[in-house]
Write a protein that holds these residues in place. Structure first.
Motif, PDB file in Angstrom:
ATOM      1  N   SER A  91      55.841  33.742   2.848  1.00  0.00           N
ATOM      2  CA  SER A  91      54.633  34.692   2.380  1.00  0.00           C
ATOM      3  C   SER A  91      55.220  36.171   2.775  1.00  0.00           C
ATOM      4  O   SER A  91      56.202  36.310   3.343  1.00  0.00           O
ATOM      5  CB  SER A  91      53.309  34.255   3.026  1.00  0.00           C
ATOM      6  N   TYR A  92      54.246  36.886   2.218  1.00  0.00           N
ATOM      7  CA  TYR A  92      54.559  38.285   2.515  1.00  0.00           C
ATOM      8  C   TYR A  92      54.018  38.693   3.630  1.00  0.00           C
ATOM      9  O   TYR A  92      52.763  38.529   3.934  1.00  0.00           O
ATOM     10  CB  TYR A  92      53.873  39.019   1.303  1.00  0.00           C
ATOM     11  N   GLN A  93      54.880  39.085   4.488  1.00  0.00           N
ATOM     12  CA  GLN A  93      54.392  39.680   6.078  1.00  0.00           C
ATOM     13  C   GLN A  93      55.619  40.827   6.319  1.00  0.00           C
ATOM     14  O   GLN A  93      56.337  40.974   5.717  1.00  0.00           O
ATOM     15  CB  GLN A  93      54.396  38.366   6.917  1.00  0.00           C
ATOM     16  N   TRP A  94      54.881  41.089   7.551  1.00  0.00           N
ATOM     17  CA  TRP A  94      56.131  42.067   8.320  1.00  0.00           C
ATOM     18  C   TRP A  94      57.271  41.352   8.875  1.00  0.00           C
ATOM     19  O   TRP A  94      57.114  40.315   9.204  1.00  0.00           O
ATOM     20  CB  TRP A  94      55.350  42.614   9.405  1.00  0.00           C
ATOM     21  N   PHE A  95      58.319  41.989   8.708  1.00  0.00           N
ATOM     22  CA  PHE A  95      59.645  41.246   9.039  1.00  0.00           C
ATOM     23  C   PHE A  95      59.543  40.926  10.460  1.00  0.00           C
ATOM     24  O   PHE A  95      60.293  39.906  11.107  1.00  0.00           O
ATOM     25  CB  PHE A  95      60.748  42.361   8.810  1.00  0.00           C
ATOM     26  N   ALA A  96      58.837  41.748  11.515  1.00  0.00           N
ATOM     27  CA  ALA A  96      58.751  41.479  12.586  1.00  0.00           C
ATOM     28  C   ALA A  96      58.398  40.021  12.913  1.00  0.00           C
ATOM     29  O   ALA A  96      58.345  39.296  14.010  1.00  0.00           O
ATOM     30  CB  ALA A  96      57.757  42.555  13.479  1.00  0.00           C
ATOM     31  N   SER A  97      57.443  39.600  12.084  1.00  0.00           N
ATOM     32  CA  SER A  97      56.862  38.191  12.509  1.00  0.00           C
ATOM     33  C   SER A  97      57.943  37.179  12.476  1.00  0.00           C
ATOM     34  O   SER A  97      57.955  36.161  13.005  1.00  0.00           O
ATOM     35  CB  SER A  97      55.842  37.737  11.145  1.00  0.00           C
ATOM     36  N   LEU A 102      47.741  48.363   8.754  1.00  0.00           N
ATOM     37  CA  LEU A 102      49.108  48.865   9.186  1.00  0.00           C
ATOM     38  C   LEU A 102      50.251  49.074   8.270  1.00  0.00           C
ATOM     39  O   LEU A 102      49.930  48.626   7.133  1.00  0.00           O
ATOM     40  CB  LEU A 102      49.562  47.640  10.276  1.00  0.00           C
ATOM     41  N   PRO A 103      50.943  50.063   8.643  1.00  0.00           N
ATOM     42  CA  PRO A 103      52.097  50.703   7.516  1.00  0.00           C
ATOM     43  C   PRO A 103      52.619  49.228   7.040  1.00  0.00           C
ATOM     44  O   PRO A 103      52.981  48.431   7.911  1.00  0.00           O
ATOM     45  CB  PRO A 103      53.015  51.620   8.498  1.00  0.00           C
ATOM     46  N   GLN A 104      52.903  49.355   5.685  1.00  0.00           N
ATOM     47  CA  GLN A 104      54.084  48.621   4.968  1.00  0.00           C
ATOM     48  C   GLN A 104      54.950  49.145   4.113  1.00  0.00           C
ATOM     49  O   GLN A 104      54.521  49.866   3.075  1.00  0.00           O
ATOM     50  CB  GLN A 104      52.953  47.587   4.282  1.00  0.00           C
ATOM     51  N   SER A 136      60.070  47.469   6.239  1.00  0.00           N
ATOM     52  CA  SER A 136      59.378  46.436   7.498  1.00  0.00           C
ATOM     53  C   SER A 136      58.279  45.526   6.913  1.00  0.00           C
ATOM     54  O   SER A 136      58.133  44.578   7.464  1.00  0.00           O
ATOM     55  CB  SER A 136      58.355  47.242   8.004  1.00  0.00           C
ATOM     56  N   TYR A 137      58.367  45.330   5.378  1.00  0.00           N
ATOM     57  CA  TYR A 137      57.312  44.452   4.973  1.00  0.00           C
ATOM     58  C   TYR A 137      57.871  43.686   3.725  1.00  0.00           C
ATOM     59  O   TYR A 137      58.363  44.334   2.955  1.00  0.00           O
ATOM     60  CB  TYR A 137      56.002  45.179   4.785  1.00  0.00           C
ATOM     61  N   GLY A 138      57.669  42.245   3.628  1.00  0.00           N
ATOM     62  CA  GLY A 138      58.104  41.895   2.448  1.00  0.00           C
ATOM     63  C   GLY A 138      58.101  40.282   2.379  1.00  0.00           C
ATOM     64  O   GLY A 138      57.562  39.628   3.301  1.00  0.00           O
ATOM     65  N   LEU A 139      58.686  39.505   1.534  1.00  0.00           N
ATOM     66  CA  LEU A 139      58.561  38.077   1.603  1.00  0.00           C
ATOM     67  C   LEU A 139      59.786  37.502   2.594  1.00  0.00           C
ATOM     68  O   LEU A 139      60.873  38.099   2.627  1.00  0.00           O
ATOM     69  CB  LEU A 139      59.067  37.449   0.290  1.00  0.00           C
ATOM     70  N   ILE A 140      59.074  36.766   3.606  1.00  0.00           N
ATOM     71  CA  ILE A 140      59.928  36.150   4.739  1.00  0.00           C
ATOM     72  C   ILE A 140      59.728  34.741   4.892  1.00  0.00           C
ATOM     73  O   ILE A 140      58.616  34.140   4.109  1.00  0.00           O
ATOM     74  CB  ILE A 140      59.480  36.879   6.138  1.00  0.00           C
ATOM     75  N   HIS A 141      60.631  34.142   5.680  1.00  0.00           N
ATOM     76  CA  HIS A 141      60.290  32.492   5.757  1.00  0.00           C
ATOM     77  C   HIS A 141      59.220  32.084   6.547  1.00  0.00           C
ATOM     78  O   HIS A 141      58.258  31.412   6.262  1.00  0.00           O
ATOM     79  CB  HIS A 141      61.675  32.246   6.536  1.00  0.00           C
TER      80      HIS A 141
END
Length: 264
Positions: free
Chosen positions: A225-231, A190-192, A196-201
């Motif tokens: 961890s590094y995930q999609w912001f949508a998570s 999936l596009p990163q 849209s994607y980076g280090l998140i809580h």
């Protein structure tokens, strides 16, 4: 907490951690012991949060990566419980126990309280808006974050132990394991992008922030961890107070209002 870790943890380990961060040992009060040992204690009469993490759960470098990011967010206007250095100037202190160790770290104690699960009026519309706004601020800030050392870089989402499906499913469920890995392969393609994607809580549910006069302060970045912001947006929408999409569909939970989406 796993039995092996319980056997290694002791009052000596706790008091040594307290000493290194200038905490009064007689002020320590256990708050939790699920994945980490978490205590409240006082430095100069001011309450702080002391956390001890076993090396089997997180290495010192991974803890440092978490703490650096927390403080970066705080410096960039995000309301988080920032990390403090020890009396020797270290954000993380190793306390050896045989061949293993505990990583001690100290945090600001967030102002306020948890949301009241038994109060149907909570969270208020104002708190929900602030919830979304805070997540949005985290995502805007994290776009520009780089760890000071490559060794401190937090893991990618697919490196999580939970993605090793065969560890948790019996051999007769091999078809489910295969389906899981097919989904992982699809998701990895999936596009990163930086937007849209980076280090998140990864876990900004109602149990991981305090509310104080409409303002929230986020804590417990242990799973970052590094995930999609949508998570980060999905977690509050599907958990709220431990609920689920299934519960929502049955009318037991209400979906997040528009104000959350506009600010996240």
């Amino acid at each position: 907490m796993e039995r092996e870790i319980e056997l290694q943890f002791s009052q000596e380990v706790l008091f040594e951690a307290a000493r290194r961060f200038g905490l009064s040992s007689d002020s320590l009060k256990l708050l939790g012991d699920f994945e980490n040992y978490v205590y409240e204690g006082k430095v100069g009469g001011v309450s702080h949060i002391l956390r001890l993490t076993h090396s089997s759960h997180r290495s010192t470098n991974m803890v440092l990566g978490e703490l650096e990011w927390i403080n970066y967010l705080a410096e960039n206007g995000v309301s988080v419980a920032k990390a403090f250095s020890s009396t020797s100037g270290k954000l993380a202190e190793e306390i050896r126990v045989g061949e293993d160790y505990f990583v001690a770290s100290l945090f600001q104690k967030a102002k306020g309280r948890l949301l009241d699960r038994n109060n149907p009026a909570e969270p208020t519309p104002e708190v929900i808006t602030e919830w979304g706004r805070t997540i949005g601020k985290m995502h805007r800030a994290t776009k520009h974050f780089e760890p000071s050392d490559e060794r401190f870089k937090r893991p990618q989402w697919f490196e999580d132990d939970l993605m090793c499906f065969e560890k948790y499913l019996p051999k007769e469920d091999k078809h489910i394991v295969d389906m899981g890995y097919s989904l992982l392969e699809y998701a990895e393609k999936l596009p990163q992008s930086k937007d849209s994607y980076g280090l998140i809580h990864t876990d900004v549910h109602a149990g991981n922030f305090f509310v104080d006069d409409g303002r929230i302060t986020v804590f417990d970045f242990d799973d970052s961890s590094y995930q999609w912001f949508a998570s980060d947006i999905a977690i509050p929408c599907t958990t709220r107070f431990g609920g689920s999409l299934t519960a929502m569909s049955k009318g037991k939970k209400t979906p997040m209002p528009r104000s959350f989406w506009k600010t996240s």
